[in-house]
Design a protein around this motif. Structure first.
Motif, short mmCIF file in Angstrom:
data_model
loop_
_atom_site.label_atom_id
_atom_site.label_comp_id
_atom_site.label_asym_id
_atom_site.label_seq_id
_atom_site.Cartn_x
_atom_site.Cartn_y
_atom_site.Cartn_z
N VAL A 63 58.38 -18.49 65.01
CA VAL A 63 59.12 -17.51 63.72
C VAL A 63 60.11 -18.16 62.97
CG1 VAL A 63 58.50 -15.67 65.36
CG2 VAL A 63 60.92 -16.44 65.31
N LYS A 64 60.61 -19.48 63.27
CA LYS A 64 61.57 -20.25 62.56
C LYS A 64 61.12 -20.16 61.09
CE LYS A 64 63.62 -22.89 66.13
NZ LYS A 64 63.77 -24.25 66.72
N GLY A 65 61.98 -19.81 59.98
CA GLY A 65 61.63 -19.81 58.72
C GLY A 65 61.06 -18.68 58.24
N ARG A 66 60.76 -17.80 59.19
CA ARG A 66 60.06 -16.63 58.50
C ARG A 66 61.01 -15.30 59.08
NH1 ARG A 66 55.48 -14.90 60.59
NH2 ARG A 66 55.52 -16.03 62.71
N PHE A 67 61.42 -15.40 60.31
CA PHE A 67 62.44 -14.44 60.97
C PHE A 67 63.89 -14.37 60.81
CE2 PHE A 67 59.00 -12.48 63.87
CZ PHE A 67 58.01 -12.47 62.94
N THR A 68 64.73 -13.51 60.55
CA THR A 68 65.80 -13.77 60.55
C THR A 68 66.89 -12.64 61.31
OG1 THR A 68 65.86 -14.67 58.39
CG2 THR A 68 68.08 -14.01 59.23
N ILE A 69 67.34 -13.11 62.42
CA ILE A 69 68.19 -12.18 63.17
C ILE A 69 69.55 -12.13 62.60
CG2 ILE A 69 68.79 -13.75 65.08
CD1 ILE A 69 68.50 -11.25 66.85
N SER A 70 70.07 -10.78 62.61
CA SER A 70 71.59 -10.46 62.24
C SER A 70 72.33 -9.33 63.21
CB SER A 70 71.59 -10.38 60.85
OG SER A 70 70.97 -9.07 60.76
N ARG A 71 73.49 -9.34 63.12
CA ARG A 71 74.27 -8.45 64.09
C ARG A 71 75.57 -7.79 63.36
NH1 ARG A 71 75.44 -10.09 70.36
NH2 ARG A 71 76.84 -8.27 70.74
N ASP A 72 75.61 -6.54 63.70
CA ASP A 72 76.77 -5.91 63.41
C ASP A 72 77.73 -5.67 64.71
OD1 ASP A 72 78.78 -4.21 62.44
OD2 ASP A 72 77.49 -3.23 60.94
N ASN A 73 78.46 -6.45 64.95
CA ASN A 73 79.25 -6.31 66.15
C ASN A 73 80.06 -4.75 66.17
OD1 ASN A 73 78.57 -8.74 67.20
ND2 ASN A 73 80.39 -9.55 66.47
N ALA A 74 80.50 -4.48 65.15
CA ALA A 74 81.36 -3.18 65.15
C ALA A 74 80.42 -2.11 65.56
CB ALA A 74 81.99 -2.93 64.03
N LYS A 75 78.98 -2.13 65.08
CA LYS A 75 77.94 -1.11 65.46
C LYS A 75 77.24 -1.42 66.66
CE LYS A 75 77.90 0.42 60.44
NZ LYS A 75 76.89 0.35 59.34
N ASN A 76 77.38 -2.59 67.12
CA ASN A 76 76.59 -2.95 68.20
C ASN A 76 75.09 -2.80 68.05
OD1 ASN A 76 78.26 -3.66 70.44
ND2 ASN A 76 79.06 -1.50 70.52
N THR A 77 74.83 -3.27 66.66
CA THR A 77 73.34 -3.33 66.20
C THR A 77 73.03 -4.59 65.97
OG1 THR A 77 73.75 -1.17 65.42
CG2 THR A 77 72.07 -2.30 64.29
N VAL A 78 71.71 -4.63 66.28
CA VAL A 78 71.07 -6.06 65.64
C VAL A 78 69.83 -5.91 64.97
CG1 VAL A 78 69.75 -6.29 67.91
CG2 VAL A 78 70.32 -8.30 66.61
N TYR A 79 69.47 -6.67 63.95
CA TYR A 79 68.55 -6.48 63.10
C TYR A 79 67.51 -7.72 63.08
CZ TYR A 79 71.74 -3.44 61.13
OH TYR A 79 72.93 -2.48 60.95
N LEU A 80 66.20 -7.32 62.75
CA LEU A 80 65.45 -8.76 62.64
C LEU A 80 64.70 -8.45 61.56
CD1 LEU A 80 64.11 -11.09 64.24
CD2 LEU A 80 62.48 -9.61 65.14
N GLN A 81 64.90 -9.26 60.70
CA GLN A 81 64.03 -9.12 59.22
C GLN A 81 62.80 -10.43 59.50
OE1 GLN A 81 64.51 -7.64 56.29
NE2 GLN A 81 62.77 -8.16 55.89
N MET A 82 61.69 -9.63 59.33
CA MET A 82 60.31 -10.39 59.53
C MET A 82 59.69 -10.46 58.40
SD MET A 82 59.34 -8.71 63.10
CE MET A 82 58.76 -7.27 62.49
N ASN A 83 59.56 -11.91 57.61
CA ASN A 83 59.05 -12.03 56.40
C ASN A 83 57.67 -12.75 56.81
OD1 ASN A 83 60.91 -10.79 55.01
ND2 ASN A 83 62.20 -12.54 55.01
N SER A 84 56.86 -12.90 55.81
CA SER A 84 55.58 -13.79 55.98
C SER A 84 54.80 -13.51 57.05
CB SER A 84 55.84 -15.17 55.54
OG SER A 84 56.52 -15.60 54.82
#
Length: 120
Positions: A63-84
């Motif tokens: 998934v390298k180069g296609r997916f991006t993980i990010s995090r909002d520590n204040a909200k204890n939330t993590v996101y996974l943006q999946m492209n291509s």
């Protein structure tokens, strides 16, 4: 106890994008790693991407180069943006929240999983 809830799965055509979200709630103190795992039919669960509270990330090679993980520590939330997205990305995606401790010990908390289906 820690509750983990995912959202954002669905059906998408190959080449499309999806964004997954995962929120941890409850006794979240000390949760320092969050991430996504996936399991396709007939296959073992595999790591997709993880992120530490400090922002360090690790991705599966597939998934390298296609997916991006990010995090909002204040909200204890993590996101996974999946492209291509590719048909082989089809799987149940499950969020994990991990509280690490000394001596290599840790507690894992898992969500229920969300289905991602990529049509060709």
């Amino acid at each position: 106890q820690v509750q983990v809830v995912e959202s954002g799965g669905g059906l998408v055509q190959a080449g499309g994008s999806l964004r997954l979200s995962c929120a941890a709630s409850g006794s979240t103190s000390g949760i320092n790693v969050m991430g996504w795992y996936r399991q396709a039919p007939g296959k073992q669960r595999e790591l997709v991407a993880v992120i530490t509270s400090g922002g360090r990330t690790n991705y599966a090679d597939s998934v390298k180069g296609r997916f991006t993980i990010s995090r909002d520590n204040a909200k204890n939330t993590v996101y996974l943006q999946m492209n291509s997205l590719k048909p082989e990305d089809t799987a149940v995606y499950t969020c994990n929240a991990r509280r690490t401790a000394a001596w290599g010990l840790f507690d894992d908390y898992w969500g229920q999983g969300t289905q991602v289906t990529v049509s060709s």
